[in-house]
Design a protein around this motif. Sequence first.
Motif, mmCIF file in Angstrom:
data_model
loop_
_atom_site.group_PDB
_atom_site.id
_atom_site.type_symbol
_atom_site.label_atom_id
_atom_site.label_comp_id
_atom_site.label_asym_id
_atom_site.label_seq_id
_atom_site.Cartn_x
_atom_site.Cartn_y
_atom_site.Cartn_z
ATOM 1 N N GLY A 116 56.250 -11.411 -19.717
ATOM 2 C CA GLY A 116 57.465 -11.932 -19.090
ATOM 3 C C GLY A 116 58.391 -10.790 -18.748
ATOM 4 N N THR A 117 59.598 -11.114 -18.345
ATOM 5 C CA THR A 117 60.543 -10.110 -17.897
ATOM 6 C C THR A 117 61.085 -9.259 -19.039
ATOM 7 N N ARG A 118 61.441 -8.022 -18.712
ATOM 8 C CA ARG A 118 62.100 -7.151 -19.682
ATOM 9 C C ARG A 118 63.512 -7.636 -19.984
ATOM 10 N N LYS A 119 64.126 -8.313 -19.016
ATOM 11 C CA LYS A 119 65.504 -8.791 -19.169
ATOM 12 C C LYS A 119 65.494 -10.281 -19.513
ATOM 13 N N LEU A 146 54.332 -3.930 -24.836
ATOM 14 C CA LEU A 146 55.290 -3.155 -25.632
ATOM 15 C C LEU A 146 56.611 -2.912 -24.911
ATOM 16 N N ALA A 147 56.827 -3.514 -23.752
ATOM 17 C CA ALA A 147 58.106 -3.341 -23.061
ATOM 18 C C ALA A 147 59.209 -4.062 -23.821
ATOM 19 N N SER A 148 60.454 -3.764 -23.470
ATOM 20 C CA SER A 148 61.564 -4.502 -24.061
ATOM 21 C C SER A 148 61.542 -5.934 -23.538
ATOM 22 N N GLY A 149 62.278 -6.809 -24.165
ATOM 23 C CA GLY A 149 62.318 -8.195 -23.725
ATOM 24 C C GLY A 149 61.144 -9.010 -24.222
ATOM 25 N N THR A 150 60.452 -9.690 -23.318
ATOM 26 C CA THR A 150 59.395 -10.621 -23.682
ATOM 27 C C THR A 150 58.275 -9.955 -24.465
ATOM 28 N N ASP A 151 57.820 -8.777 -24.013
ATOM 29 C CA ASP A 151 56.705 -8.110 -24.686
ATOM 30 C C ASP A 151 57.029 -7.851 -26.154
ATOM 31 N N SER A 152 58.205 -7.316 -26.407
ATOM 32 C CA SER A 152 58.593 -7.014 -27.791
ATOM 33 C C SER A 152 58.672 -8.273 -28.637
ATOM 34 N N ALA A 153 59.194 -9.352 -28.048
ATOM 35 C CA ALA A 153 59.264 -10.618 -28.778
ATOM 36 C C ALA A 153 57.868 -11.126 -29.111
ATOM 37 N N ALA A 154 56.929 -10.971 -28.179
ATOM 38 C CA ALA A 154 55.553 -11.431 -28.400
ATOM 39 C C ALA A 154 54.894 -10.639 -29.533
ATOM 40 N N HIS A 155 55.003 -9.321 -29.481
ATOM 41 C CA HIS A 155 54.414 -8.508 -30.556
ATOM 42 C C HIS A 155 55.059 -8.832 -31.904
ATOM 43 N N SER A 156 56.378 -8.952 -31.907
ATOM 44 C CA SER A 156 57.090 -9.223 -33.158
ATOM 45 C C SER A 156 56.702 -10.575 -33.738
ATOM 46 N N GLY A 157 56.540 -11.578 -32.880
ATOM 47 C CA GLY A 157 56.127 -12.888 -33.349
ATOM 48 C C GLY A 157 54.746 -12.865 -33.964
ATOM 49 N N VAL A 251 52.344 -21.285 -18.005
ATOM 50 C CA VAL A 251 53.775 -20.980 -18.021
ATOM 51 C C VAL A 251 54.381 -21.663 -19.238
ATOM 52 N N LEU A 252 55.077 -20.882 -20.055
ATOM 53 C CA LEU A 252 55.757 -21.454 -21.218
ATOM 54 C C LEU A 252 57.069 -22.072 -20.767
ATOM 55 N N ASN A 253 57.302 -23.284 -21.161
ATOM 56 C CA ASN A 253 58.540 -23.965 -20.790
ATOM 57 C C ASN A 253 59.699 -23.398 -21.592
ATOM 58 N N ALA A 254 60.343 -22.385 -21.014
ATOM 59 C CA ALA A 254 61.454 -21.731 -21.704
ATOM 60 C C ALA A 254 62.804 -22.309 -21.300
ATOM 61 N N ALA A 255 62.804 -23.172 -20.302
ATOM 62 C CA ALA A 255 64.034 -23.846 -19.858
ATOM 63 C C ALA A 255 65.181 -22.860 -19.710
ATOM 64 N N SER A 256 64.968 -21.835 -18.877
ATOM 65 C CA SER A 256 65.954 -20.778 -18.714
ATOM 66 C C SER A 256 67.274 -21.335 -18.182
ATOM 67 N N PRO A 257 68.407 -20.958 -18.811
ATOM 68 C CA PRO A 257 69.716 -21.397 -18.317
ATOM 69 C C PRO A 257 70.109 -20.709 -17.021
ATOM 70 N N SER A 258 69.407 -19.623 -16.673
ATOM 71 C CA SER A 258 69.713 -18.879 -15.459
ATOM 72 C C SER A 258 68.653 -19.166 -14.398
ATOM 73 N N PRO A 259 69.032 -19.748 -13.266
ATOM 74 C CA PRO A 259 68.052 -20.058 -12.213
ATOM 75 C C PRO A 259 67.275 -18.833 -11.751
ATOM 76 N N SER A 260 67.968 -17.694 -11.599
ATOM 77 C CA SER A 260 67.288 -16.495 -11.104
ATOM 78 C C SER A 260 66.318 -15.938 -12.133
ATOM 79 N N ALA A 261 66.633 -16.073 -13.416
ATOM 80 C CA ALA A 261 65.770 -15.532 -14.463
ATOM 81 C C ALA A 261 64.418 -16.226 -14.484
ATOM 82 N N GLY A 262 64.396 -17.499 -14.125
ATOM 83 C CA GLY A 262 63.149 -18.244 -14.151
ATOM 84 C C GLY A 262 62.574 -18.530 -12.779
ATOM 85 N N GLU A 263 63.039 -17.825 -11.755
ATOM 86 C CA GLU A 263 62.599 -18.121 -10.389
ATOM 87 C C GLU A 263 61.100 -17.882 -10.215
#
Length: 334
Positions: A116-119, A146-157, A251-263
Amino acid sequence: MSSDLLWKLAVQRISFLKTDEKRKVLAYCINSGRMPERKTLVDLIRRDFRSSYKKESILHEAENDLSLMIKQGIFTLSVDDEAYPEKLRSIHNPPFLLYGRGETLLSDVLNISVVGTRKATGLAMEKAFALSFHLARSGAAVTSGLASGTDSAAHSGALAGKGYTLAVFGCGIDRIYPSSSKDLAARILDEGGTLLSEYPPGIPPVRYNFPERNRIVSALSEALVVVESPARSGALITADFALEQGRDVFVLNAASPSPSAGEGTNSLIEDGAVVVESADDVLRELSYSVKSRDRSPVLLSHSGSRATGRFLADRFRAELEEREISREGVYYSL
């Protein structure tokens, strides 16, 4: 270590060669005991090239690589080694050589890539962490970049779930990028995971490395889960590689509050990607069953999920062709 390894390290340093060309050059080096002259190299690969080729410098770099490997415990897998991942070997132009640290690659477990996105938004980070945690608890391996954002969350989980996680680099195996991921990389090694790269030591994280890296992230796995992605994101390139390689894309249903983040993820859904809510959904779509949380997923009957069947594989072709990623002799447009 054998002299063959030194030749493999040297051949991998000739970055403009395709894998099949590197095989021919390696055979020459092993049989002759020397690096080819430029004219001989042209004859071996049956094409001319514009790139600089200094065989003495290449061999010196390979000798330094070998010394570093011994000091840092770096292992290698060449494309013709028995332990080289079969899923990766079967793709177009697979990496000629892989550099790794930590555990050797696991071949007997279900592997899911989470990207997923780094941001990423906070919600997407939480969901990526939870998904990877439960995949790990179910016995699946989790691969990311190993990128910041999604990658780091995935490894950490995955680490929190006491599972195996694999991080694929877009730079040399001796570098950690971004630097903010150094502690995470150390945890991956400490807890039995693997760091992997196709790039020789010292190679910086330049931009064109990451699309190349993404094809490895997708190829090593049975399926790819995209958590959150804007319209132009490396995660979408990974999704396209996954489809070309015959992998399932979710696609994981993350229900992003930001329209652009989940475009980007929204466009995947519109084109037929299957939405999943949890690790159980992923396993179910793949026809895997987990009888207990202490056991690895068991394959029931896998002939491809609805994600592959419904997804329009041409979705991103035009976009990728407009921003063709190329190095001399190697093209990654689709």
